[in-house]
Enzyme design. Structure first.
Site, PDB file in Angstrom:
ATOM      1  N   LYS A  72       0.836  -1.205   0.000  1.00  0.00           N
ATOM      2  CA  LYS A  72       0.000   0.000   0.000  1.00  0.00           C
ATOM      3  C   LYS A  72       0.877   1.263   0.000  1.00  0.00           C
ATOM      4  CE  LYS A  72      -3.437  -2.851  -0.018  1.00  0.00           C
ATOM      5  NZ  LYS A  72      -4.376  -3.281   0.997  1.00  0.00           N
TER       6      LYS A  72
HETATM    7  C1  LIG Z   1      -5.333  -4.384   1.449  1.00  0.00           C
HETATM    8  C2  LIG Z   1      -6.812  -4.181   1.506  1.00  0.00           C
HETATM    9  C3  LIG Z   1      -7.581  -4.492   2.626  1.00  0.00           C
HETATM   10  C4  LIG Z   1      -7.032  -5.233   3.807  1.00  0.00           C
HETATM   11  O1  LIG Z   1      -5.930  -4.621   4.334  1.00  0.00           O
HETATM   12  P1  LIG Z   1      -5.071  -5.362   5.487  1.00  0.00           P
HETATM   13  O2  LIG Z   1      -4.352  -4.229   6.134  1.00  0.00           O
HETATM   14  O3  LIG Z   1      -4.170  -6.300   4.757  1.00  0.00           O
HETATM   15  O4  LIG Z   1      -6.017  -6.057   6.379  1.00  0.00           O
HETATM   16  C5  LIG Z   1      -8.912  -4.164   2.634  1.00  0.00           C
HETATM   17  N1  LIG Z   1      -9.493  -3.570   1.572  1.00  0.00           N
HETATM   18  C6  LIG Z   1      -8.793  -3.294   0.461  1.00  0.00           C
HETATM   19  C7  LIG Z   1      -9.479  -2.612  -0.670  1.00  0.00           C
HETATM   20  C8  LIG Z   1      -7.444  -3.597   0.383  1.00  0.00           C
HETATM   21  O5  LIG Z   1      -6.763  -3.348  -0.732  1.00  0.00           O
END
Ligand SMILES: *Cc1c(COP(=O)(O)O)cnc(C)c1O
Length: 385
Positions: A188
């Site tokens: 991210k």
């Molecule tokens: C990565 C992601 C999540 C989950 O994130 P985590 O921190 O890995 O639990 C939820 N929604 C979207 C759209 C994502 O891309």
């Protein structure tokens, strides 16, 4: 392999984590609140709650909004499964709204149609979860207006979108929602290894999420059923979880926040460069809504179908073999076996399915160099031209 996404860790990030390792607190110390304050200030939100993942943040956000058995949560099929699973954790039922063919985000027109039908049969959603897919904000003004009319609450899944803007304001300021959730997974925009955050302007929602994050336990005498027995005293006043973020993670996150501006600037420059470099390649490049300024978590192209063109799978395999870590976001959630078993079927959300048949995520991350980007584009040209 050039991955589709990866973290960018510098010496300052490493020093910040090492300093915590040498300090008194590895968890529940002073750095988590500092990281929360930095994110809240950046977004223009009143409250921020750091947790161990965006998945946990989505769960406690749903709980704070009292989602439970008999309720419905609606989201987009074009997302990671966590956007929908949070509803199931609460015992609610989940349904989907098809995507806009240009932004690939939840489509407000489809939402309006579905709400009209749902009202007739008494199945209106309690919560709608718009996902700012690839970092581009959803049409929040329209979704919010529908929320006002039909009485649902809104959780923005901004896992892709910290640093992005909507109508020239930062995503997470809560103008058009109750709670916004960020992810700090390494692919991210900023990372804490694993981690997430929920931001809100509502003190009551922040207080509830703080309880759910840590076992339902409080040390605040105002929340207790009677005066504390002594200085040691705490009460469990509801059922919560251990969803806490560690000090190590928060130190990394706080350090990464100083670099958010730089990360977003680089991602925007890479997106602009892809647009230019791909101008003569037969692919559809991402369209941006005029009110959106994407954080560019993903750069998704669509391959055009034709008799002569290689299939998407062939292009994907070619690029992977060439050391380009292309990926696919997302397999529509309703087609996952777990959701199909609830009665969802192929054909339910045709726009998301059409998109899925053609989409491919090219490498996009702040540390991607121009030279690496050229390698990606040249490989794509070699297979398509
Ligand atoms: C990565 C992601 C999540 C989950 O994130 P985590 O921190 O890995 O639990 C939820 N929604 C979207 C759209 C994502 O891309």
């Amino acid at each position: 392999m050039i991955p589709y996404g990866r973290q960018d860790i510098n010496l300052a990030d490493i020093d910040a984590v090492v300093a915590v390792l040498q300090s008194d607190f590895l968890t529940q110390g002073p750095v988590v609140p500092k990281f929360e304050q930095a994110v809240a200030e950046y977004c223009g939100a009143a409250h921020a709650l750091a947790v161990n993942s965006a998945t946990s943040a989505l769960h406690i956000a749903c709980m704070a909004l009292n989602l439970g058995a008999g309720d419905w949560l609606w989201t987009t099929p074009n997302s990671f499964v966590a956007s929908a699973n949070c509803g199931l954790y609460c015992g609610a039922r989940v349904d989907f709204v098809d995507i806009d063919p240009h932004t690939y985000n939840l489509c407000p027109a489809r939402l309006a149609e579905k709400l009209e039908q749902a009202e007739r049969v008494g199945r209106l959603p309690k919560i709608v979860v718009p996902v700012h897919f690839s970092g581009q904000p959803c049409d929040m003004a329209s979704i919010y207006a529908l929320g006002q009319r039909y009485g649902f609450r809104i959780i923005e899944d901004a896992s892709h979108a910290i640093g992005g803007h909507y109508q020239n304001e930062p995503i997470g300021n809560g103008r058009y929602s109750d709670i916004t959730v960020f992810s700090f997974h390494p692919v991210k925009i900023i990372t804490t290894a694993e981690g997430g955050m929920a931001v809100t302007n509502h003190a009551d929602l922040a207080q509830k999420m703080a309880l759910y994050r840590s076992h339902g336990i409080t040390r605040d005498s105002n929340l207790m059923t009677h005066a504390p027995d002594g200085a040691w005293y705490y009460q469990q006043v509801t059922l919560g979880f251990n969803y806490r973020m560690t000090e190590l993670q928060a130190a990394l996150g706080l350090s990464q926040m100083q670099r958010l501006h730089e990360f977003i600037a680089r991602r925007r420059a890479l997106a602009a460069r892809y647009h230019t470099l791909l101008a003569d390649v037969p692919v559809m490049t991402p369209w941006q809504h005029p009110s959106a300024n994407s954080a560019w978590h993903l750069y998704v192209i669509r391959l055009k179908h034709s008799a002569q063109a290689p299939s998407r799978a062939a292009v994907f395999d070619y690029l992977r073999a060439a050391g380009i870590g292309v990926n696919l976001h997302y397999i529509p959630i309703h087609t996952q076996p777990y959701y199909a078993a609830m009665g969802f079927a192929p054909g339910d959300y045709p726009e998301a399915e059409r998109y899925y048949a053609e989409a491919m995520s090219l490498p996009m991350f702040a540390a991607l160099t121009d030279v690496e980007q050229n390698t990606v584009v040249n490989a794509l040209k070699a297979v398509l031209l």
